[in-house]
Design an enzyme around this catalytic site. Structure first.
Site, short mmCIF file in Angstrom:
data_model
loop_
_atom_site.label_atom_id
_atom_site.label_comp_id
_atom_site.label_asym_id
_atom_site.label_seq_id
_atom_site.Cartn_x
_atom_site.Cartn_y
_atom_site.Cartn_z
N LYS A 83 15.73 -1.54 54.90
CA LYS A 83 14.60 -2.19 55.56
C LYS A 83 14.24 -3.42 55.23
O LYS A 83 14.10 -3.53 54.19
CB LYS A 83 13.51 -1.34 55.80
C1 5RP Z 1 4.18 -1.10 54.24
C2 5RP Z 1 5.52 -0.75 54.84
C3 5RP Z 1 5.90 -0.74 56.19
O1 5RP Z 1 6.46 0.50 56.40
C4 5RP Z 1 6.51 -1.94 56.77
O2 5RP Z 1 6.10 -3.23 56.12
C5 5RP Z 1 6.60 -1.75 58.20
O3 5RP Z 1 5.03 -1.99 58.58
P1 5RP Z 1 4.60 -3.59 59.38
O4 5RP Z 1 5.50 -3.77 60.23
O5 5RP Z 1 3.22 -3.29 59.47
O6 5RP Z 1 5.12 -4.50 58.26
O7 5RP Z 1 6.50 -0.85 54.13
O8 5RP Z 1 4.28 -0.94 52.78
#
Ligand code: 5RP
Length: 294
Positions: free
Chosen positions: A205
């Site tokens: 991610k």
């Molecule tokens: C928070 C995270 C979230 O899973 C990731 O950032 C996705 O959330 P957003 O779209 O709000 O950024 O890792 O620590």
């Protein structure tokens, strides 16, 4: 180990060439994995579209209750019809999510920070593989801080989790953390995603950036894009569209869904882009129609 002298800048990403080892399995770089891994990955990535809509609500692991997530028990179940995967902590999932939700689980297993400290890069593995299996997790998520003070410990967290997860055929989702001093450039994201993939994560991610296609081409496993801070719906849909067009195999959005005034409709609009090939403009029209043009 190769030294840093004379490093030549990578430049030939062959972005128009399909991945060389795709073979029969629909998830990039995972064709050589065993049945159990492939089953988990098929629960995450739709075999038809190859993509996924993850809903992230794991923010509480270091932010406590954040705007839009004050009541996990009310907010998350409302979104079930529009999302494929729930990304949360074991505490949130066990207390607020009915086990018959019919959704894939991406379990946040790293922890150790809070909004009270400046440097978020020193985490530990808070959830062991045994409890991840009890939670029937389809993947376990580990934050990885490349370039930060906690780099070594976060790569150690990631590697130890992958070692344990491989013993039980559970994919690991490596999360690229962007600390306060890190640059959101393709150079950084190419480095971070590739390191995490080379450590053995099955899913990465990260964030969208310029030259995103090259980040995707250089990463041998699927990338899903985090939404980041709340944007106007039109911009968030463009972010989703550009991510998919750039080769991401899904979105893992949190704030751009749960902080939207019409979160379910927003999640459905993102779904149109991820699974039905909508453009951002088409998805925006869909969103506006679904909220009655309000
Ligand atoms: C928070 C995270 C979230 O899973 C990731 O950032 C996705 O959330 P957003 O779209 O709000 O950024 O890792 O620590």
């Amino acid at each position: 180990m190769a030294d840093k002298d004379g490093l030549k800048v990578a430049k030939d990403y062959h972005i128009d060439e399909d991945f060389g080892n795709q073979k029969a399995f629909h998830v990039k770089g995972c064709n050589n994995l065993d049945w159990g891994m492939k089953k988990h990955l098929s629960n995450i990535f739709d075999p038809k579209s190859g993509n996924t809509v993850m809903f992230a609500f794991d923010h509480g692991y270091f932010m406590g209750s954040t705007a839009g997530l004050e009541r996990l028990d009310l907010v998350v179940p409302k979104l079930f019809p529009a999302v494929d995967v729930l990304m949360g902590t074991r505490g949130a999932i066990r207390s607020c999510i009915p086990p018959n939700c019919g959704k894939s689980i991406a379990l946040r297993v790293s922890s150790g920070s809070s909004m009270l400290n400046d440097d978020l890069s020193h985490e530990v593995i808070a959830v062991d593989m045994e409890d991840s299996i009890r939670m029937n997790a389809d993947c376990v998520a580990v934050q990885t801080f490349i370039g930060a003070d906690g780099q070594l410990s976060s790569i150690d967290n990631l590697s130890r989790t992958i070692n344990a997860a491989n013993r039980y055929s559970v994919p690991v989702l490596g999360v690229v953390a962007v600390g306060k001093d890190m640059e959101r450039t393709d150079r950084f994201f190419k480095l971070a995603t590739r390191i995490i993939a080379e450590m053995g994560a099955s899913i990465i991610k990260t964030y969208y950036c310029d030259n995103f296609e090259e980040v995707v081409a250089a990463c041998p496993v699927p990338i899903v894009v985090a939404g980041g801070k709340k944007l106007p719906e039109e911009e968030a849909l463009t972010l989703a569209y550009r991510s998919i067009q750039g080769g991401a195999k899904g979105l893992d959005m949190g704030r751009n869904i749960f902080q939207s005034e019409h979160s379910l409709e927003m999640a459905f609009a993102i779904r149109k882009i991820v699974h039905e090939g909508f453009t951002d403009k088409e998805a925006l029209e869909f969103y506006k129609d679904s909220i009655g043009g309000r």
